[in-house]
Design an enzyme around this catalytic site. Structure first.
Site, PDB file in Angstrom:
ATOM      1  N   CYS A  91       0.819  -1.221   0.000  1.00 34.23           N
ATOM      2  CA  CYS A  91       0.000   0.000   0.000  1.00 34.23           C
ATOM      3  C   CYS A  91       0.855   1.274   0.000  1.00 34.23           C
ATOM      4  O   CYS A  91       1.445   1.581  -1.023  1.00 34.23           O
ATOM      5  CB  CYS A  91      -1.002  -0.045   1.136  1.00 34.23           C
ATOM      6  SG  CYS A  91      -2.405   1.026   0.795  1.00 34.23           S
ATOM      7  N   HIS A 196      -3.436  -5.702   2.535  1.00 31.63           N
ATOM      8  CA  HIS A 196      -3.103  -5.852   3.954  1.00 31.63           C
ATOM      9  C   HIS A 196      -3.672  -7.187   4.408  1.00 31.63           C
ATOM     10  O   HIS A 196      -4.404  -7.852   3.678  1.00 31.63           O
ATOM     11  CB  HIS A 196      -3.760  -4.739   4.780  1.00 31.63           C
ATOM     12  CG  HIS A 196      -3.380  -3.361   4.367  1.00 31.63           C
ATOM     13  ND1 HIS A 196      -2.116  -2.862   4.540  1.00 31.63           N
ATOM     14  CD2 HIS A 196      -4.106  -2.357   3.806  1.00 31.63           C
ATOM     15  CE1 HIS A 196      -2.091  -1.601   4.099  1.00 31.63           C
ATOM     16  NE2 HIS A 196      -3.277  -1.276   3.647  1.00 31.63           N
TER      17      HIS A 196
HETATM   18  N1  GLN Z   1      -1.993   6.892   1.956  1.00 34.27           N
HETATM   19  C1  GLN Z   1      -2.134   5.948   0.881  1.00 34.27           C
HETATM   20  C2  GLN Z   1      -3.478   5.983   0.181  1.00 34.27           C
HETATM   21  O1  GLN Z   1      -4.477   6.299   0.792  1.00 34.27           O
HETATM   22  C3  GLN Z   1      -1.818   4.572   1.393  1.00 34.27           C
HETATM   23  C4  GLN Z   1      -2.820   4.014   2.362  1.00 34.27           C
HETATM   24  C5  GLN Z   1      -2.382   2.710   2.979  1.00 34.27           C
HETATM   25  O2  GLN Z   1      -1.202   2.457   3.142  1.00 34.27           O
HETATM   26  N2  GLN Z   1      -3.323   1.889   3.375  1.00 34.27           N
HETATM   27  O3  GLN Z   1      -3.551   5.682  -0.994  1.00 34.27           O
END
Ligand code: GLN
Length: 241
Positions: A91, A196
């Protein structure tokens, strides 16, 4: 032989989604095969240590920008990629190792350029929920893994460049979100994904693939009945396309 070194990158900045569990899973699966393994958590205030395998996780937009700046200044991850270290990036971590990514205002920041991907702020709703990813077979140029299970929570939309292959195709959920149905990206031993879970706790085969890349040895199978039950249960709740 020196121990297999696994490094969890910046859990102080990129620890929001529990992705440091990926390092724990890798270390446990290596130990269960009697491999000598060392798991290190590298805080963002320290120099990134040398390792065979790096796991970077997800986080909020602000800490993500900070993580990218510190990793760029440190230079250790880029060096590690050059010497062929294995990198799993999830992510925010996935976005950070690409060419560019947005902050909370949508302003673009430079990534580390380890994957030929670019992320922009999406215009639709945030992608939140369970994901299933169909990974192509090796004869189709893919990694040949069973259907992957995970959850996503991101506002970024990621476009793949010619230097990477998608990890797979979303059978449920959003994934990269650029309209091509792709999820994640792979180039050599660098693998990025939006999943995740932690993704390696839900998908033992992916953990073993990364360990095989890092050690260069064929790993004996483990009894994965518990983790398989979890994967089946999560995938069973989705209607897969
Ligand atoms: N900040 C990033 C987004 O919203 C990554 C989010 C995350 O790592 N879950 O795309």
């Amino acid at each position: 032989m020196s121990p297999l070194r696994i490094c969890t990158v910046y859990p102080d900045l990129l620890g929001t989604y529990g992705d440091s569990g990926n390092g724990e899973v890798l270390a446990a699966r290596a130990r269960w095969r009697d491999l000598d393994v060392e798991l290190v958590a590298a805080r963002s205030s320290e120099r990134l240590p040398e390792a065979d395998l790096y796991a970077i996780g997800g986080g909020e937009d602000g800490p993500q920008v900070l993580a990218a700046e510190r990793l760029a200044a440190d230079g250790g991850l880029v060096e590690a990629a050059k010497r062929g270290a294995v990198i799993l990036a999830v992510c925010a971590g996935f976005q950070v190792i690409g060419n560019r990514f947005p902050d909370a205002q949508g302003q673009l920041h430079q990534g580390l350029g380890l994957l030929d991907i670019a992320t922009a702020k999406g215009t639709g709703p945030r992608a939140v929920g369970e994901v299933a990813v169909a990974v192509p077979t090796e004869s189709d140029g893919g990694l040949g893994l069973p259907m992957l299970s995970g959850f996503e929570n991101h506002g970024g939309v990621t476009t793949l460049g010619p230097g990477v292959e998608p990890l797979g195709r979303v059978a449920a959920g959003v994934g990269n979100g650029a309209g091509d149905g792709s999820e994640g990206a792979v180039a050599g031993h660098v693998l990025g994904t939006y999943l995740h879970g932690p993704v390696l706790a839900r998908n033992a085969a992916l953990a073993d693939l990364l360990l095989a890349w890092a050690t260069g040895i064929e790993l004996e199978p483990l009894d994965d009945a518990g983790s398989e039950d979890l994967r089946r249960e999560r995938l069973g709740r989705l209607s897969l396309s």
